[in-house]
Design a protein around this motif. Structure first.
Motif, mmCIF file in Angstrom:
data_model
loop_
_atom_site.group_PDB
_atom_site.id
_atom_site.type_symbol
_atom_site.label_atom_id
_atom_site.label_comp_id
_atom_site.label_asym_id
_atom_site.label_seq_id
_atom_site.Cartn_x
_atom_site.Cartn_y
_atom_site.Cartn_z
ATOM 1 N N VAL A 153 -8.927 9.922 -1.531
ATOM 2 C CA VAL A 153 -9.480 10.492 -0.300
ATOM 3 C C VAL A 153 -9.475 12.003 -0.470
ATOM 4 C CG1 VAL A 153 -9.250 10.707 2.202
ATOM 5 C CG2 VAL A 153 -8.502 8.602 1.058
ATOM 6 N N TYR A 184 -6.827 1.649 -6.765
ATOM 7 C CA TYR A 184 -6.706 3.074 -6.432
ATOM 8 C C TYR A 184 -7.844 3.479 -5.511
ATOM 9 C CZ TYR A 184 -6.834 8.144 -6.885
ATOM 10 O OH TYR A 184 -6.853 9.477 -6.614
ATOM 11 N N ILE A 185 -7.495 4.235 -4.463
ATOM 12 C CA ILE A 185 -8.483 4.816 -3.562
ATOM 13 C C ILE A 185 -8.149 6.289 -3.427
ATOM 14 C CG2 ILE A 185 -9.402 4.855 -1.205
ATOM 15 C CD1 ILE A 185 -8.584 1.868 -1.015
ATOM 16 N N ILE A 194 0.850 -1.186 0.000
ATOM 17 C CA ILE A 194 0.000 0.000 0.000
ATOM 18 C C ILE A 194 0.883 1.233 0.000
ATOM 19 C CG2 ILE A 194 -1.772 1.307 1.239
ATOM 20 C CD1 ILE A 194 -2.602 -1.397 2.542
ATOM 21 N N ALA A 208 -7.978 -0.266 1.786
ATOM 22 C CA ALA A 208 -6.709 -0.614 1.148
ATOM 23 C C ALA A 208 -6.163 -1.931 1.702
ATOM 24 C CB ALA A 208 -5.693 0.514 1.340
ATOM 25 N N LEU A 260 0.587 5.163 0.272
ATOM 26 C CA LEU A 260 -0.356 6.194 0.694
ATOM 27 C C LEU A 260 0.359 7.524 0.742
ATOM 28 C CD1 LEU A 260 -2.938 5.976 3.496
ATOM 29 C CD2 LEU A 260 -1.353 7.877 3.464
ATOM 30 N N ALA A 292 -10.383 4.674 4.240
ATOM 31 C CA ALA A 292 -9.497 4.442 3.090
ATOM 32 C C ALA A 292 -8.431 3.399 3.413
ATOM 33 C CB ALA A 292 -8.842 5.753 2.659
ATOM 34 N N VAL A 348 -3.222 4.892 -2.409
ATOM 35 C CA VAL A 348 -4.181 5.756 -1.724
ATOM 36 C C VAL A 348 -3.679 7.184 -1.871
ATOM 37 C CG1 VAL A 348 -5.333 6.322 0.452
ATOM 38 C CG2 VAL A 348 -4.714 3.933 -0.050
#
Length: 120
Positions: A74, A71-72, A26, A103, A28, A99, A48
Motif C-alpha cells: 500500500v 504480499y500486498i 494477516i 488480505a 499489517l 488492502a 500488508v
C-alpha cells in the motif's frame, strides 16, 4: 469469523512477539524492521506493507515471496520527503480498506481454517 487484534509488537518481549505472529493470518504494518516478523508467520498468511510514495525498496515483498507468503503493498500518496522514516503515514481510507479487504479474502481462501485465527 476470525477476530481482529491490534498489537504494538515493540512493546512486547521478543518471545511474546514471535508467539503472537505465529497465530496470525494477516500481518499489517508500515515499512520497517517490525515486518521482519513475517518470518514467523504460519505457512498460509498475508503481509500488508504500507510505504511512502516513490519508495523503491522491495525487502519485505521479496522476503514474503521467499517464504511463500501473500504480499500486498500500500503506497501512501504525495511526495517522498528526505525524512520519510519519521514522517506520519497518511494512506487514503479507500486504499487501506481495499488492502485489508483483499488480505482478508486471501486469508479466507487458504486451505487451513480462517476461524479462530488472529488478525494483527
Amino acid at each position: 469469523m476470525g477476530r481482529l487484534t491490534l498489537l504494538e509488537l515493540h512493546t512486547l518481549p521478543f518471545g511474546k512477539q514471535i508467539r503472537a505472529v505465529r497465530s496470525t493470518n494477516i500481518l499489517l504494518g508500515a515499512h520497517g524492521a517490525g515486518l521482519a516478523h513475517l518470518l514467523w508467520l504460519p505457512l498460509e498468511a498475508v503481509v500488508v506493507e504500507i510505504f511512502p510514495v516513490g519508495f523503491q525498496k522491495a525487502v519485505f515483498r521479496n522476503l514474503a515471496k521467499l517464504t511463500n507468503k501473500a504480499y500486498i503493498g500500500v503506497q501512501q500518496p504525495g511526495v517522498m520527503s528526505e525524512n520519510w522514516a519519521e514522517a506520519p503515514l497518511n494512506v487514503t481510507k479507500s486504499a487501506f480498506v481495499r488492502a485489508v479487504t483483499n488480505a482478508v479474502r486471501l486469508a479466507r481462501n487458504f486451505d487451513t481454517a480462517f476461524e479462530g485465527r488472529v488478525l494483527r
